[in-house]
Design a protein around this motif. Structure first.
Motif, PDB file in Angstrom:
ATOM      1  N   SER A 193      67.036  82.201  54.063  1.00  0.00           N
ATOM      2  CA  SER A 193      66.324  83.244  53.339  1.00  0.00           C
ATOM      3  C   SER A 193      67.273  84.437  53.201  1.00  0.00           C
ATOM      4  O   SER A 193      68.482  84.297  53.410  1.00  0.00           O
ATOM      5  CB  SER A 193      65.061  83.625  54.108  1.00  0.00           C
ATOM      6  OG  SER A 193      64.302  84.565  53.391  1.00  0.00           O
ATOM      7  N   GLY A 194      66.778  85.613  52.843  1.00  0.00           N
ATOM      8  CA  GLY A 194      67.620  86.792  52.826  1.00  0.00           C
ATOM      9  C   GLY A 194      68.141  87.072  54.229  1.00  0.00           C
ATOM     10  O   GLY A 194      67.383  87.090  55.183  1.00  0.00           O
ATOM     11  N   ILE A 195      69.451  87.292  54.355  1.00  0.00           N
ATOM     12  CA  ILE A 195      70.085  87.486  55.654  1.00  0.00           C
ATOM     13  C   ILE A 195      70.819  88.829  55.653  1.00  0.00           C
ATOM     14  O   ILE A 195      71.512  89.172  54.691  1.00  0.00           O
ATOM     15  CB  ILE A 195      71.086  86.350  55.965  1.00  0.00           C
ATOM     16  CG1 ILE A 195      70.388  84.979  55.866  1.00  0.00           C
ATOM     17  CG2 ILE A 195      71.706  86.537  57.343  1.00  0.00           C
ATOM     18  CD1 ILE A 195      69.275  84.758  56.860  1.00  0.00           C
ATOM     19  N   ASP A 196      70.663  89.561  56.745  1.00  0.00           N
ATOM     20  CA  ASP A 196      71.285  90.883  56.862  1.00  0.00           C
ATOM     21  C   ASP A 196      72.786  90.735  57.078  1.00  0.00           C
ATOM     22  O   ASP A 196      73.284  90.734  58.200  1.00  0.00           O
ATOM     23  CB  ASP A 196      70.652  91.654  58.023  1.00  0.00           C
ATOM     24  CG  ASP A 196      71.174  93.086  58.115  1.00  0.00           C
ATOM     25  OD1 ASP A 196      71.971  93.493  57.246  1.00  0.00           O
ATOM     26  OD2 ASP A 196      70.779  93.792  59.068  1.00  0.00           O
ATOM     27  N   VAL A 201      76.540  94.333  49.447  1.00  0.00           N
ATOM     28  CA  VAL A 201      77.684  95.234  49.338  1.00  0.00           C
ATOM     29  C   VAL A 201      78.858  94.546  48.655  1.00  0.00           C
ATOM     30  O   VAL A 201      79.556  95.145  47.829  1.00  0.00           O
ATOM     31  CB  VAL A 201      78.097  95.738  50.737  1.00  0.00           C
ATOM     32  CG1 VAL A 201      79.366  96.587  50.660  1.00  0.00           C
ATOM     33  CG2 VAL A 201      76.959  96.524  51.368  1.00  0.00           C
ATOM     34  N   HIS A 202      79.072  93.276  48.971  1.00  0.00           N
ATOM     35  CA  HIS A 202      80.182  92.532  48.389  1.00  0.00           C
ATOM     36  C   HIS A 202      79.905  92.090  46.955  1.00  0.00           C
ATOM     37  O   HIS A 202      80.841  91.806  46.193  1.00  0.00           O
ATOM     38  CB  HIS A 202      80.490  91.292  49.240  1.00  0.00           C
ATOM     39  CG  HIS A 202      81.198  91.611  50.517  1.00  0.00           C
ATOM     40  ND1 HIS A 202      81.166  90.777  51.618  1.00  0.00           N
ATOM     41  CD2 HIS A 202      81.965  92.669  50.889  1.00  0.00           C
ATOM     42  CE1 HIS A 202      81.888  91.299  52.589  1.00  0.00           C
ATOM     43  NE2 HIS A 202      82.367  92.442  52.184  1.00  0.00           N
ATOM     44  N   PRO A 216      61.285  89.276  53.320  1.00  0.00           N
ATOM     45  CA  PRO A 216      61.823  89.565  54.648  1.00  0.00           C
ATOM     46  C   PRO A 216      63.299  89.210  54.759  1.00  0.00           C
ATOM     47  O   PRO A 216      63.795  88.328  54.058  1.00  0.00           O
ATOM     48  CB  PRO A 216      60.967  88.684  55.554  1.00  0.00           C
ATOM     49  CG  PRO A 216      60.625  87.506  54.709  1.00  0.00           C
ATOM     50  CD  PRO A 216      60.440  88.053  53.320  1.00  0.00           C
ATOM     51  N   VAL A 217      63.987  89.913  55.662  1.00  0.00           N
ATOM     52  CA  VAL A 217      65.407  89.705  55.888  1.00  0.00           C
ATOM     53  C   VAL A 217      65.594  89.303  57.352  1.00  0.00           C
ATOM     54  O   VAL A 217      65.006  89.902  58.250  1.00  0.00           O
ATOM     55  CB  VAL A 217      66.213  90.978  55.564  1.00  0.00           C
ATOM     56  CG1 VAL A 217      67.683  90.796  55.900  1.00  0.00           C
ATOM     57  CG2 VAL A 217      66.044  91.344  54.087  1.00  0.00           C
ATOM     58  N   ILE A 299      70.928  97.974  56.929  1.00  0.00           N
ATOM     59  CA  ILE A 299      69.961  98.867  56.283  1.00  0.00           C
ATOM     60  C   ILE A 299      68.552  98.264  56.267  1.00  0.00           C
ATOM     61  O   ILE A 299      67.614  98.903  55.796  1.00  0.00           O
ATOM     62  CB  ILE A 299      70.379  99.201  54.833  1.00  0.00           C
ATOM     63  CG1 ILE A 299      70.305  97.939  53.943  1.00  0.00           C
ATOM     64  CG2 ILE A 299      71.778  99.819  54.798  1.00  0.00           C
ATOM     65  CD1 ILE A 299      70.456  98.231  52.455  1.00  0.00           C
ATOM     66  N   TYR A 300      68.411  97.046  56.796  1.00  0.00           N
ATOM     67  CA  TYR A 300      67.148  96.327  56.665  1.00  0.00           C
ATOM     68  C   TYR A 300      66.372  96.327  57.984  1.00  0.00           C
ATOM     69  O   TYR A 300      66.950  96.436  59.063  1.00  0.00           O
ATOM     70  CB  TYR A 300      67.391  94.876  56.246  1.00  0.00           C
ATOM     71  CG  TYR A 300      68.177  94.723  54.973  1.00  0.00           C
ATOM     72  CD1 TYR A 300      67.571  94.914  53.744  1.00  0.00           C
ATOM     73  CD2 TYR A 300      69.537  94.390  55.011  1.00  0.00           C
ATOM     74  CE1 TYR A 300      68.296  94.769  52.562  1.00  0.00           C
ATOM     75  CE2 TYR A 300      70.263  94.246  53.845  1.00  0.00           C
ATOM     76  CZ  TYR A 300      69.640  94.441  52.625  1.00  0.00           C
ATOM     77  OH  TYR A 300      70.355  94.312  51.475  1.00  0.00           O
ATOM     78  N   LYS A 301      65.064  96.167  57.865  1.00  0.00           N
ATOM     79  CA  LYS A 301      64.245  95.821  59.016  1.00  0.00           C
ATOM     80  C   LYS A 301      64.391  94.318  59.193  1.00  0.00           C
ATOM     81  O   LYS A 301      63.795  93.526  58.469  1.00  0.00           O
ATOM     82  CB  LYS A 301      62.778  96.195  58.779  1.00  0.00           C
ATOM     83  CG  LYS A 301      61.874  95.876  59.959  1.00  0.00           C
ATOM     84  CD  LYS A 301      60.431  96.269  59.672  1.00  0.00           C
ATOM     85  CE  LYS A 301      59.537  95.920  60.863  1.00  0.00           C
ATOM     86  NZ  LYS A 301      58.115  96.279  60.607  1.00  0.00           N
ATOM     87  N   THR A 302      65.208  93.936  60.166  1.00  0.00           N
ATOM     88  CA  THR A 302      65.658  92.557  60.272  1.00  0.00           C
ATOM     89  C   THR A 302      64.840  91.782  61.296  1.00  0.00           C
ATOM     90  O   THR A 302      64.595  92.258  62.401  1.00  0.00           O
ATOM     91  CB  THR A 302      67.152  92.526  60.674  1.00  0.00           C
ATOM     92  OG1 THR A 302      67.902  93.236  59.687  1.00  0.00           O
ATOM     93  CG2 THR A 302      67.658  91.106  60.777  1.00  0.00           C
ATOM     94  N   HIS A 303      64.435  90.566  60.906  1.00  0.00           N
ATOM     95  CA  HIS A 303      63.741  89.665  61.827  1.00  0.00           C
ATOM     96  C   HIS A 303      64.791  88.973  62.694  1.00  0.00           C
ATOM     97  O   HIS A 303      65.649  88.253  62.175  1.00  0.00           O
ATOM     98  CB  HIS A 303      62.927  88.628  61.054  1.00  0.00           C
ATOM     99  CG  HIS A 303      61.782  89.208  60.280  1.00  0.00           C
ATOM    100  ND1 HIS A 303      60.491  89.236  60.761  1.00  0.00           N
ATOM    101  CD2 HIS A 303      61.739  89.813  59.065  1.00  0.00           C
ATOM    102  CE1 HIS A 303      59.692  89.815  59.875  1.00  0.00           C
ATOM    103  NE2 HIS A 303      60.431  90.180  58.833  1.00  0.00           N
ATOM    104  N   GLU A 304      64.701  89.174  63.982  1.00  0.00           N
ATOM    105  CA  GLU A 304      65.678  88.603  64.900  1.00  0.00           C
ATOM    106  C   GLU A 304      65.322  87.181  65.316  1.00  0.00           C
ATOM    107  O   GLU A 304      66.134  86.499  65.931  1.00  0.00           O
ATOM    108  CB  GLU A 304      65.804  89.481  66.147  1.00  0.00           C
ATOM    109  CG  GLU A 304      66.225  90.922  65.861  1.00  0.00           C
ATOM    110  CD  GLU A 304      67.625  91.023  65.275  1.00  0.00           C
ATOM    111  OE1 GLU A 304      68.467  90.146  65.578  1.00  0.00           O
ATOM    112  OE2 GLU A 304      67.877  91.974  64.515  1.00  0.00           O
ATOM    113  N   ARG A 305      64.126  86.742  65.016  1.00  0.00           N
ATOM    114  CA  ARG A 305      63.677  85.396  65.377  1.00  0.00           C
ATOM    115  C   ARG A 305      63.007  84.754  64.172  1.00  0.00           C
ATOM    116  O   ARG A 305      62.462  85.441  63.308  1.00  0.00           O
ATOM    117  CB  ARG A 305      62.689  85.437  66.538  1.00  0.00           C
ATOM    118  CG  ARG A 305      63.244  85.971  67.835  1.00  0.00           C
ATOM    119  CD  ARG A 305      62.174  86.079  68.898  1.00  0.00           C
ATOM    120  NE  ARG A 305      61.589  84.769  69.227  1.00  0.00           N
ATOM    121  CZ  ARG A 305      60.348  84.396  68.910  1.00  0.00           C
ATOM    122  NH1 ARG A 305      59.540  85.213  68.254  1.00  0.00           N
ATOM    123  NH2 ARG A 305      59.899  83.197  69.264  1.00  0.00           N
ATOM    124  N   SER A 306      63.025  83.430  64.133  1.00  0.00           N
ATOM    125  CA  SER A 306      62.260  82.657  63.154  1.00  0.00           C
ATOM    126  C   SER A 306      61.621  81.478  63.882  1.00  0.00           C
ATOM    127  O   SER A 306      62.270  80.448  64.096  1.00  0.00           O
ATOM    128  CB  SER A 306      63.146  82.141  62.015  1.00  0.00           C
ATOM    129  OG  SER A 306      62.410  81.240  61.199  1.00  0.00           O
TER     130      SER A 306
END
Length: 340
Positions: A193-196, A201-202, A216-217, A299-306
């Motif tokens: 999915s979207g990954i932080d 930027v690139h 979600p990221v 810059i994201y509210k990142t989910h550390e678990r899935s």
């Protein structure tokens, strides 16, 4: 044919796109677990710095190859360097990739072609080099990093989505050919999915606002963990992030409803509020050395678990099917809310 893969601490692993994001996270995680590494990227200074870091921190046996995966000769050098130093390759990870934000009609043909050269032909070049080297020496794992966009389209990143569709088609076809000849190889497509990462930027940007990932990221370590798992246990596909599975299921089972959802959300959700800097740099044609060796944009509210990914990787087909059914129900509920 049953494919037997080595544990990570017994492996020689090739990782492309190793100096940023998912590739960097995977390299660091593999080093901690004792793998011997062949790291490839375009940024030679960043490769040298990373190799020094891993040697100091973990005593890792590591070599680096400065390479553009879109060039066949460069990819052949990666394979040759791995065999010369370590004598074999156990896992090859095709991770290098780039994106472009903007309407398809606005993007130049040259930029469209350059993206495909990296995202698609880079995977083709790496996969064929890996198969050639690994079939001769007992087999191993080929892991291609696709995307949830391997299964559905998205506006403002149309050519990126097209390249990931192409990666899926190529990977599935190659897997069938290898299985037919009973080659001792596992072929996995990882669909994050979207990954932080430094992805936005690139990316090259044609929009008037700075690009971002829609929520979600998830954390890049989740993808790295999935890659290392697939390097040891044969998996056909791995979705990283429950949202990736939900979106894939929704687009397959309810395509028109899912189209409406994407149209209603993905134009605004891929733009930051701030305007694009006229002097903005990107990494489409050459690396941005000032932004290498960073796993996250931050810059994201990142989910550390899935929980979905953790369960699906380590479960049997019945549990995986039940998890997929849950994702489909979630997609259905979302489409119903949108229709109101």
């Amino acid at each position: 044919m049953s494919v037997k893969l080595r544990k990570i601490n017994e492996q020689v692993m090739v990782i492309t796109g190793a100096t940023s994001g998912i590739g960097l996270s995977t390299a660091r995680m593999a080093a901690r677990e004792g793998a011997r590494l062949v790291l490839a990227a375009r940024a030679d200074d960043a490769l040298d710095e990373l190799a020094s870091e891993l040697k100091r921190a973990h005593g890792t046996e590591v070599i680096t190859v400065t390479a553009d995966v879109g060039k066949i000769d460069d990819v052949e050098r990666i394979g040759a360097a791995a065999i010369e130093r370590f004598g074999r390759i156990d896992t090859w990870v095709n991770n290098a990739g780039i994106s472009i934000y903007g309407r398809l009609e606005d993007v130049s043909p040259e930029d469209h072609h350059r993206l495909f050269q990296t995202n698609f032909w880079g995977v083709v070049n790496g996969s064929l080099e890996a198969v050639k080297r690994m079939k001769q020496r007992g087999g191993g794992a080929l892991i291609n990093v696709g995307s949830e966009l391997s299964d559905h389209g998205i506006p403002l990143q149309g050519m990126y989505a097209a390249s990931k569709h192409a990666v899926k088609g190529f990977t599935d076809s190659l897997r069938l050919e290898l299985e037919k000849e009973e080659a001792p190889m596992s072929v996995t497509l990882v669909k994050p999915s979207g990954i932080d990462t430094m992805f936005a930027v690139h990316a090259k940007n044609y929009m008037d606002k700075e690009p971002k990932l829609p929520s979600p990221v998830y954390a890049p370590e989740l993808v790295a963990d999935a890659i290392l798992y697939a390097a040891q246990y044969p998996k056909r596909d791995v979705f990283v992030g429950g949202a990736a599975k939900m979106n894939s299921s929704g687009s397959r089972m309810m395509p028109r409803a899912f189209d409406k959802f994407v149209k209603a959300t993905m134009f605004a959700n891929q733009k930051q509020e701030r305007s694009t800097d006229p002097g903005r740099r990107d990494a489409l044609y050459k690396p941005d050395h000032t932004r290498e060796l960073r796993e996250r944009q931050g810059i994201y509210k990142t989910h550390e678990r899935s929980p979905y990914t953790a369960a699906s990787m380590r479960s049997g087909p019945v549990t995986t099917a039940l998890l997929g059914g849950g994702a489909l129900l979630a997609a259905f509920a979302l489409s119903r809310r949108l229709a109101r």
